[in-house]
Design a protein around this motif. Sequence first.
Motif, PDB file in Angstrom:
ATOM      1  N   CYS A 145       0.854  -1.198   0.000  1.00  0.00           N
ATOM      2  CA  CYS A 145       0.000   0.000   0.000  1.00  0.00           C
ATOM      3  C   CYS A 145       0.888   1.245   0.000  1.00  0.00           C
ATOM      4  O   CYS A 145       1.784   1.380   0.823  1.00  0.00           O
ATOM      5  CB  CYS A 145      -0.903  -0.007   1.230  1.00  0.00           C
ATOM      6  N   CYS A 148       0.710   3.780   3.237  1.00  0.00           N
ATOM      7  CA  CYS A 148       1.308   3.449   4.538  1.00  0.00           C
ATOM      8  C   CYS A 148       2.604   2.650   4.369  1.00  0.00           C
ATOM      9  O   CYS A 148       3.107   2.078   5.327  1.00  0.00           O
ATOM     10  CB  CYS A 148       0.310   2.657   5.387  1.00  0.00           C
ATOM     11  N   CYS A 201      -4.564   1.979   8.510  1.00  0.00           N
ATOM     12  CA  CYS A 201      -4.515   2.826   7.320  1.00  0.00           C
ATOM     13  C   CYS A 201      -5.876   2.779   6.626  1.00  0.00           C
ATOM     14  O   CYS A 201      -6.449   1.712   6.443  1.00  0.00           O
ATOM     15  CB  CYS A 201      -3.417   2.311   6.396  1.00  0.00           C
ATOM     16  N   CYS A 204      -5.968   0.878   2.941  1.00  0.00           N
ATOM     17  CA  CYS A 204      -5.856  -0.579   2.818  1.00  0.00           C
ATOM     18  C   CYS A 204      -6.500  -1.287   3.998  1.00  0.00           C
ATOM     19  O   CYS A 204      -6.418  -2.512   4.096  1.00  0.00           O
ATOM     20  CB  CYS A 204      -4.384  -0.982   2.700  1.00  0.00           C
TER      21      CYS A 204
HETATM   22 ZN   LIG Z   1      -2.218   1.287   3.722  1.00  0.00          ZN
END
Ligand SMILES: [Zn+2]
Length: 372
Positions: A145, A148, A201, A204
């Motif tokens: 992701c 993050c 996050c 995600c």
């Molecule tokens: Zn993420």
Amino acid sequence: MTDKRDYYEVLGVDKSADEKDLKNAFRSLARKFHPDRSTEDDAEDKFKEIQEAYAVLSDPEKRQMYDRFGHNTPGGSPFGGFGGGSFNINLEDILGGDFFSSFFGGGSRRSRNRGNDVIFRYSVNLESVFEGTSEELELELPTSCEDCSGTGAENGDIISCSNCGGQGKIRARQQVGPFVQDVIRDCPSCSGMGQIIKTKCKSCKGSGQQLKETKLRFNIPKGAEDGTRLRMRGKGEPALRGRGENGDLFIEIEVEQHDWFERSGADLIMSLPLPYTDLVLGKTIILPHIDGGELKIVVPKLTNSGETIEIRGKGLPRIRGSGRGDVVVLVKLQMPKKVSKSEIKQLESSRQTYTDEELQDTIKQDAVNRRK
Ligand SMILES: [Zn+2]
Ligand SMILES: [Zn+2]
């Protein structure tokens, strides 16, 4: 402590549940809510709750205390800091090694800091297998992701796991036969990561992964068999929380069924149904072939149903070694669907005659051939 759910309720068992009932209940719940598996937002909390309930109820002493005092045990908690999760459950024993191996990509005891392998099936026809082709396709693949960096935490909101002191491992006692052994295990609170995400996050949802359109180029090897796997290193899922190497991507080649060929390694096998007259008089057959050319099959006169004709070097390229396999043609008698009166008349006039003895000889000879 008082807002805790009843442990029996958590596991969905009644007060009389025995060891086996508890284990079964725990197993199915743990499989469902294991944070590595479950996509539910509160899986991690649920999983902890389940572990805690099981840790207490599976310990006869602790269970007795709990049955008497519930969560409000006088003189502090006898269960020793559940919040931190200091219970010691060997998940691998209870859930079975296959739970972990299937999740962690097949290798039986692979490091957890490696992403899952991904398998993608790709169909090709026999013509592509003959030629060996270059393929290109776009796939949605799990990648780290971007928001993050794969950690799964919003703005780096991660804390060190208090249960293992951030080590990810804990020392545990294990009974092996009559012996008690100290073993190092992954910390159950943080699944061996040493860290716990406080705020997930948003992009995600804490998984650390997102799907991304990825272009892949690969070659179908000449003569590839059905089920051949091509490995693309590091193209699999990213490691849990962005720490560790990616898994691999495997492209599994599925060879489509050909209209008439069966495969046996590099050889191609087919049957050829022909009418009686062709078997008696002989015939040359031309078929379009997988190499783009023609396949010429010469059926000699007086060919028996069940005889084979081998055409050398017209099969698939051999994966190991050089050259091509063969085409093997099994000749079969194809009866006509119907027969006209005039044909019957014609056939009757040319009907073969034989004595009983001759017939028995033929039957005998056929039996000998069959047993060869
Ligand atoms: Zn993420
Ligand atoms: Zn931990």
